[in-house]
Structure formats: C-alpha cells, structure tokens
Design a protein around this motif. Structure first.
Motif, PDB file in Angstrom:
ATOM      1  N   PHE A  64     -48.795 -60.853 -59.696  1.00 37.47           N
ATOM      2  CA  PHE A  64     -49.343 -61.678 -58.596  1.00 37.47           C
ATOM      3  C   PHE A  64     -48.029 -62.271 -57.808  1.00 37.47           C
ATOM      4  CE2 PHE A  64     -50.113 -65.981 -56.632  1.00 37.47           C
ATOM      5  CZ  PHE A  64     -50.658 -65.501 -55.572  1.00 37.47           C
ATOM      6  N   LYS A  65     -46.930 -62.723 -58.542  1.00 39.80           N
ATOM      7  CA  LYS A  65     -45.824 -62.969 -58.118  1.00 39.80           C
ATOM      8  C   LYS A  65     -45.014 -61.830 -57.069  1.00 39.80           C
ATOM      9  CE  LYS A  65     -44.956 -66.764 -61.613  1.00 39.80           C
ATOM     10  NZ  LYS A  65     -44.038 -66.666 -62.641  1.00 39.80           N
ATOM     11  N   ARG A  66     -45.207 -60.810 -57.812  1.00 41.71           N
ATOM     12  CA  ARG A  66     -44.445 -59.523 -57.109  1.00 41.71           C
ATOM     13  C   ARG A  66     -45.701 -59.084 -55.828  1.00 41.71           C
ATOM     14  NH1 ARG A  66     -44.097 -58.325 -62.590  1.00 41.71           N
ATOM     15  NH2 ARG A  66     -45.664 -56.818 -62.474  1.00 41.71           N
ATOM     16  N   TRP A  67     -46.687 -58.992 -56.300  1.00 44.63           N
ATOM     17  CA  TRP A  67     -47.525 -58.355 -55.158  1.00 44.63           C
ATOM     18  C   TRP A  67     -47.639 -59.239 -54.012  1.00 44.63           C
ATOM     19  CZ3 TRP A  67     -49.373 -54.033 -53.928  1.00 44.63           C
ATOM     20  CH2 TRP A  67     -50.689 -54.040 -53.348  1.00 44.63           C
ATOM     21  N   ARG A  68     -47.713 -60.419 -54.088  1.00 38.93           N
ATOM     22  CA  ARG A  68     -47.883 -61.414 -52.760  1.00 38.93           C
ATOM     23  C   ARG A  68     -46.643 -61.259 -51.710  1.00 38.93           C
ATOM     24  NH1 ARG A  68     -47.487 -67.529 -55.576  1.00 38.93           N
ATOM     25  NH2 ARG A  68     -45.174 -67.141 -56.100  1.00 38.93           N
ATOM     26  N   THR A  69     -45.489 -60.864 -52.395  1.00 34.35           N
ATOM     27  CA  THR A  69     -44.494 -60.512 -51.593  1.00 34.35           C
ATOM     28  C   THR A  69     -44.314 -59.209 -50.914  1.00 34.35           C
ATOM     29  OG1 THR A  69     -42.892 -59.505 -53.266  1.00 34.35           O
ATOM     30  CG2 THR A  69     -42.912 -62.023 -53.237  1.00 34.35           C
ATOM     31  N   VAL A  70     -45.293 -58.373 -51.249  1.00 35.10           N
ATOM     32  CA  VAL A  70     -45.510 -57.022 -50.492  1.00 35.10           C
ATOM     33  C   VAL A  70     -46.250 -57.184 -49.158  1.00 35.10           C
ATOM     34  CG1 VAL A  70     -46.398 -54.847 -50.557  1.00 35.10           C
ATOM     35  CG2 VAL A  70     -45.316 -55.632 -52.780  1.00 35.10           C
ATOM     36  N   PRO A  71     -45.707 -56.787 -47.910  1.00 32.35           N
ATOM     37  CA  PRO A  71     -46.251 -57.135 -46.652  1.00 32.35           C
ATOM     38  C   PRO A  71     -47.826 -56.644 -46.596  1.00 32.35           C
ATOM     39  CG  PRO A  71     -44.186 -56.268 -46.323  1.00 32.35           C
ATOM     40  CD  PRO A  71     -44.324 -56.106 -47.922  1.00 32.35           C
ATOM     41  N   ALA A  72     -48.619 -57.465 -46.247  1.00 31.36           N
ATOM     42  CA  ALA A  72     -50.123 -56.905 -46.314  1.00 31.36           C
ATOM     43  C   ALA A  72     -50.401 -55.359 -45.781  1.00 31.36           C
ATOM     44  CB  ALA A  72     -50.949 -57.878 -45.404  1.00 31.36           C
ATOM     45  N   PRO A  73     -49.845 -54.943 -44.520  1.00 33.21           N
ATOM     46  CA  PRO A  73     -50.091 -53.583 -44.236  1.00 33.21           C
ATOM     47  C   PRO A  73     -49.538 -52.438 -45.265  1.00 33.21           C
ATOM     48  CG  PRO A  73     -49.410 -54.855 -42.600  1.00 33.21           C
ATOM     49  CD  PRO A  73     -49.212 -55.575 -43.864  1.00 33.21           C
ATOM     50  N   VAL A  74     -48.517 -53.073 -46.213  1.00 36.93           N
ATOM     51  CA  VAL A  74     -48.200 -52.089 -47.282  1.00 36.93           C
ATOM     52  C   VAL A  74     -49.055 -52.218 -48.323  1.00 36.93           C
ATOM     53  CG1 VAL A  74     -46.232 -51.484 -48.833  1.00 36.93           C
ATOM     54  CG2 VAL A  74     -45.576 -52.450 -46.429  1.00 36.93           C
ATOM     55  N   ARG A  75     -49.710 -53.318 -48.444  1.00 37.84           N
ATOM     56  CA  ARG A  75     -50.605 -53.281 -49.568  1.00 37.84           C
ATOM     57  C   ARG A  75     -51.908 -52.564 -49.234  1.00 37.84           C
ATOM     58  NH1 ARG A  75     -49.372 -59.563 -49.746  1.00 37.84           N
ATOM     59  NH2 ARG A  75     -51.245 -59.862 -48.300  1.00 37.84           N
ATOM     60  N   ILE A 198     -58.436 -45.732 -62.240  1.00 38.72           N
ATOM     61  CA  ILE A 198     -57.968 -44.974 -60.843  1.00 38.72           C
ATOM     62  C   ILE A 198     -57.117 -45.886 -59.861  1.00 38.72           C
ATOM     63  CG2 ILE A 198     -58.911 -43.810 -58.730  1.00 38.72           C
ATOM     64  CD1 ILE A 198     -61.501 -43.053 -60.479  1.00 38.72           C
ATOM     65  N   ALA A 199     -57.717 -47.150 -59.773  1.00 35.62           N
ATOM     66  CA  ALA A 199     -57.032 -48.329 -59.123  1.00 35.62           C
ATOM     67  C   ALA A 199     -55.701 -48.351 -59.473  1.00 35.62           C
ATOM     68  CB  ALA A 199     -57.703 -49.319 -58.722  1.00 35.62           C
ATOM     69  N   ASP A 200     -55.555 -48.541 -60.884  1.00 35.73           N
ATOM     70  CA  ASP A 200     -54.319 -48.931 -61.468  1.00 35.73           C
ATOM     71  C   ASP A 200     -53.194 -47.954 -61.460  1.00 35.73           C
ATOM     72  OD1 ASP A 200     -52.652 -50.734 -63.023  1.00 35.73           O
ATOM     73  OD2 ASP A 200     -53.129 -49.558 -64.764  1.00 35.73           O
ATOM     74  N   ARG A 201     -53.627 -46.468 -61.672  1.00 38.85           N
ATOM     75  CA  ARG A 201     -52.911 -45.494 -61.743  1.00 38.85           C
ATOM     76  C   ARG A 201     -52.185 -45.384 -60.429  1.00 38.85           C
ATOM     77  NH1 ARG A 201     -54.866 -40.754 -60.821  1.00 38.85           N
ATOM     78  NH2 ARG A 201     -56.886 -40.987 -61.624  1.00 38.85           N
ATOM     79  N   VAL A 202     -53.015 -45.428 -59.358  1.00 38.07           N
ATOM     80  CA  VAL A 202     -52.468 -45.134 -57.891  1.00 38.07           C
ATOM     81  C   VAL A 202     -51.453 -46.282 -57.797  1.00 38.07           C
ATOM     82  CG1 VAL A 202     -53.109 -45.157 -55.383  1.00 38.07           C
ATOM     83  CG2 VAL A 202     -54.594 -43.853 -57.136  1.00 38.07           C
ATOM     84  N   GLU A 205     -48.396 -45.735 -59.588  1.00 41.52           N
ATOM     85  CA  GLU A 205     -47.440 -44.634 -58.937  1.00 41.52           C
ATOM     86  C   GLU A 205     -46.639 -45.339 -57.735  1.00 41.52           C
ATOM     87  OE1 GLU A 205     -50.333 -41.296 -58.713  1.00 41.52           O
ATOM     88  OE2 GLU A 205     -50.310 -41.065 -60.702  1.00 41.52           O
ATOM     89  N   MET A 206     -47.355 -46.164 -57.083  1.00 45.58           N
ATOM     90  CA  MET A 206     -46.757 -46.525 -55.975  1.00 45.58           C
ATOM     91  C   MET A 206     -45.700 -47.683 -56.012  1.00 45.58           C
ATOM     92  SD  MET A 206     -49.782 -46.027 -53.052  1.00 45.58           S
ATOM     93  CE  MET A 206     -48.826 -46.508 -51.620  1.00 45.58           C
ATOM     94  N   GLY A 207     -45.516 -48.047 -57.330  1.00 44.59           N
ATOM     95  CA  GLY A 207     -44.559 -49.001 -57.526  1.00 44.59           C
ATOM     96  C   GLY A 207     -45.050 -50.483 -57.861  1.00 44.59           C
ATOM     97  N   HIS A 208     -46.529 -50.465 -57.940  1.00 45.66           N
ATOM     98  CA  HIS A 208     -47.187 -51.792 -58.180  1.00 45.66           C
ATOM     99  C   HIS A 208     -47.999 -51.807 -59.284  1.00 45.66           C
ATOM    100  CE1 HIS A 208     -45.422 -52.626 -53.897  1.00 45.66           C
ATOM    101  NE2 HIS A 208     -45.878 -51.400 -53.609  1.00 45.66           N
TER     102      HIS A 208
END
Ligand code: UN1
Length: 510
Positions: A64-75, A198-202, A205-208
């Motif tokens: 979560f600490k990493r993911w929240r820093t990713v801009p929403a449109p990139v999420r 499926i969700a976790d693999r994708v 692969e995108m670095g998250h």
C-alpha cells in the motif's frame, strides 16, 4: 480428477492441492472444493494460518505504501490490463465457476463479464476521482476536498458471486490506491485463486506486486481475525444478514468502516395493465436464475387479482419446460444448488409453507438428474392463502422458491412489498405511468429498496449504478455511481493565502 484449464495456472499455485479424496476435514489444513453438480471433490486449497495471515497483511501494508504513490490514472492503466486479461480468460474462468458453484455456462461467463465491466468502469473513474472546491466565508481563503487512498480493504465474499463481487471491490479499490485482501468463501476457493492470480500477475508484470492478496480460511480463524484487525480501515462483506450483523458490530466496535451487501427478499409487483408476457419471462429468470441463489433473486410475486391466474399459469407452464441438470450442458437453465444444506433449507421452507396454508403449484421437491450425484432442487412456485398470510415468505431461503401473493389496491401491494426486513431489490410491471411513479415516488413512499426496477426483473443489475440495499440488507453501495468514495479518505483542506488571521463564524480574538 479435475484438470484445471492450463491458462488459469491453478495447478502452479502453491495453495492448490490436486489429489483429494473429499474426506479431508478442515482440521487437516485443506479445504476441499466440491462440484455441486456431481457431489465430487474438484481439488483442495491449503488454508491460511494465523502466521501466514499476519505475513500477508504485513506485506499488504508495505505494498500500500508503494501503490498509493502511483498516480490514479496510472493505477487505472493496471486495471485496464487486468480487464484485457479477463477478456482473454473469460471462458475458462466462467467455466470454472460452473464447475465450482454450479452456475450455468452463460451465467458463469456473464459473471466474469461483470468483472470486466467494473474494471472498464474503474479505468474511467481513475481520471475522475476529484473533490470539489467550496466557497469559503473568509476572504483570501480557499476550501476544498481531496480524496486520498484509504489503505487495506478487507473483502469478504460469498460463494454465489465468487468473481464479480471481488471485482466490484478490488477494481475500484485499486484505482483509489488501496490494496485488497480477499477472503473468499470456502465453497468457491478455486475461482478465487484463479481470479486473484490474474489480477496479481498483470499488476506484478507492470511493476506493482502485492496489490491483490488472498487469505483463505474459516470464518473463525481468518474471518474473525480480519474483521477485528485495525489495519483494515474498510471491511466490505457480502453474505447473510446474520453474518453482516456480526461483522458490522465488530467493525463498529473498533470504529472501522463497513460496506455491507447482505440478504434480499425481493418482490415483483405485477399490476393489471402489465405486459404479462414480459412480466412472466422476467420473473422466471429472476426466480430460477442461478438456481435462486442470488441476493437479488425474485422471491415474492405480488400480482393483481385480475391477472394472477393467467400470469402464474404461464409461469408454471414455463417452469415445467426448464431443463435442470449439468450446468455446462447446452440447454440447461437450472444447475445445482451449492450443497446439501441448501437442499435441506429448501425442503424445510416448502414444508413450512404447506403447513402455513401455501399451495405448491409447481416443483416442491429435491431432484436427481440422471447420472448426476450432486445437489438439485426443483424450481418451485407456492401460492399463499387468500389472506396473503405466509410467514415463511418473510425469510430469505437461498433456493428457487417463488411465493405468490394477490392484491387489489396498489397501496396494499406496496405495503406487502415493503413488509420484509430486507430492502435490496424490487420491481413493478405496469403500463400506467401513475402506477410506476407511485412505485418510484421521490417522497419515499414507494419501494423502500436500494434497487427499483420498472418493467424488468429484480436481478441482473448492470455496472454503473450503485448496487446495494437498505434495512437488513446493510446499506452498503458498490459497483457504480459514487460508491468509490467508500474506498477513499476525504480530506477537507482550507488554505489561507492572505496574511491575516481570520476566524470562522466572525470570531474576533485580539
Ligand atoms: C449477489 O447475488 O450477491 O444484480 C450479486 C444481480 C447481479 C449481482 C448479484 N449483478 O443479480
């Protein structure tokens, strides 16, 4: 032995146990998933322990600490790719649902489509998670709201929508910057593993990595731990009203937030000027679809006295042609129910209805299609006595039983419709706009449910509208409209860009 579809990679998952006899108890650390059509074991999954739960939640906090820093449109871009992959795996995933929970093929695939739809919706949403600017009473001040990621979302799901209900939560939570930890039903753990992988693999692969997590275990060992765990600011739970009452109390006790999507006892009102053919077809799907195991299933039909016989007669004729059997076979419309407990509850409800003066018009019995050793019941229509008193109809029996009531005056029909504890879905079939508007009256005197349909049945909501219900259904809203706000933290920000101290309410402090 079940051969999982190779593209689903189930057998590569360390939790997957291919060889099971079906006799393994939960104390062995394995939950066996059974095919409800055959009654045979499909495969097992290793259960989480207190230690592995702890590790998953701790890792989810780091993610979560990493993911929240990713801009929403990139999420949103991650979610877009999940939707692409779900499209590729639509059929195998839908079929796995048929094998594991007995949905007919079209409904298994339809459910995965619902996850694709919510993912597409979430992609758009990822560019629209805006707050508003509010006029300040003070000069040179700006006041605005912003929406921030909330944290870990604990997602508890039932067996009957083992893919889409997770999707409603996880896809929205992901664009909001949250990490979802999913506790699926032990009746459908294979669909959960395949879906989550499926969700976790994708995302990985995108670095998250680590945004979509699973904990698999019993309600006592894992469920209780999760709902009491302060690291989950939000628990989103789908299931029975009793389950929700308990979850709600525990989460409220730690001042956490709950999103509850609980039972329904949904009625269809059919007025005398209704298109009866449309009403009959829609109500048949609403009551027998998913073998009566949707929270939105039509459980009560409240028909005008002038049309009740014709309507119920044509529905009964349709019921008699319904093919009950292997959910993967062409032409089957009703597959199995999830297990013996459901067959028992069905039989008990039918017996009680009879004892209360109800008349079984069609169905009423457990059923054994040729060559299938699983759990089946006949779709059933039971007519209430002339005084409309049938107490069993106040309960939600998770099986395909439709109780029929008769009315003369619309207010009476609305009173009957609203008389149950639950408030999820409702429908009216009528042609007069005065009738349908009475049902939808903005003064609140019409349907008291979260979902109200005109000239369509109670089940089959589409993505985009807020889904959920009132009263004992729990009040939560998912899957559309502004339901994303449940997954975010609101912050009201006030900025003084002048150089004077100005206090609100005109207070002078000099
Ligand atoms: C449920 O049964 O928990 O509206 C969800 C419907 C489906 C969702 C049902 N879209 O019937």
């Amino acid at each position: 032995m079940h051969k999982p579809h190779p593209d689903l990679d189930l057998d590569k998952d360390p939790r997957y146990v291919a060889d099971v006899t079906g006799k393994e108890g939960l104390e062995s650390g394995i939950a066996v998933s059974f095919n409800p059509a055959t009654g045979e074991p499909i495969a097992g999954v290793k259960l989480d322990t207190a230690d592995s739960y702890e590790q998953t939640v701790a890792e989810a906090q780091e993610a979560f600490k990493r993911w929240r820093t990713v801009p929403a449109p990139v999420r949103g871009e991650v979610v877009r790719n999940i939707a692409v992959e779900m499209r590729r795996l639509l059929e195998p995933l839908g079929e796995l649902e048929s094998i594991e929970v007995g949905k007919i093929r079209a409904e298994g695939i339809g459910e995965v489509q619902e996850t694709i739809d919510i993912a597409d919706y979430a992609v758009g949403l990822s560019r629209m998670l805006g707050g508003k600017t509010v006029p300040s009473e003070r000069p040179q001040h700006r006041m605005m709201e912003q929406w921030l990621p909330l944290g870990l979302v604990g997602c508890i799901t039932a067996f009957n929508f083992p893919n889409a209900v997770w999707g409603w939560n996880a896809m929205i939570a992901a664009v909001c910057g949250d990490v979802t930890v999913w506790k699926p039903s032990l009746l459908a753990p294979l669909t959960a593993i395949a879906t989550n992988n499926i969700a976790d693999r994708v995302a990985t692969e995108m670095g998250h990595p680590g945004i979509f997590r699973l904990v698999i275990g019993t309600d006592d060992e894992i469920g209780e731990r999760m709902i009491a765990d302060k690291r989950f600011p939000l628990i989103s739970a789908t299931g029975s009203c009793n389950m929700g009452r308990h979850v709600g109390q525990v989460v409220a006790g730690r001042l956490g937030r709950c999103l509850l999507e609980l039972g329904g006892n949904n009625a269809v009102i059919v007025d005398k000027d209704a298109d009866l053919d449309l009403a009959a077809k829609s109500t048949v799907f609403g009551s027998v679809g998913t073998a009566g195991q949707r929270c939105t299933t039509s459980r009560r039909l409240i028909a005008h006295k002038d049309v009740v016989d014709e309507l119920v007669g044509s529905m009964a004729r349709a019921y008699k042609t319904i093919k009950i059997g292997d959910p993967l076979e062409d032409g089957t419309l009703v597959g199995p129910v999830i297990g013996q407990r459901t067959v028992d509850a069905f039989e008990s409800a039918v017996e009680q209805a009879k004892a209360q003066g109800g008349e079984v018009l069609v169905g009423g019995k457990a059923h054994k299609p040729d060559g299938l050793g699983g759990w089946f019941v006949e779709p059933t229509i039971i007519r209430a006595p002339a005084n409309n008193e049938l107490p069993i109809a106040m309960d939600e029996t998770f099986a395909p039983i439709l109780y029929v009531f008769t009315f003369d005056d619309l207010d009476e029909a609305l009173r009957m419709q609203n008389s149950v504890d639950q408030g999820l879905s409702s429908a009216i079939f009528a042609s007069d706009v005065r009738t349908t508007e009475r049902f939808l009256n903005v003064d609140g005197s019409g349907s008291d449910c979260g979902l109200a349909y005109v000239n369509l049945g109670t089940s089959g909501a589409e993505i985009g509208g807020a889904f959920g219900g009132e009263k004992d259904t729990g009040g939560g809203r998912e899957a559309g409209s502004d339901s994303w706000k449940a997954y975010m933290r609101r912050q009201t920000c006030t900025i003084n860009f002048g150089s004077e101290l100005r206090l609100a309410q005109g207070i002078r402090f000099e």
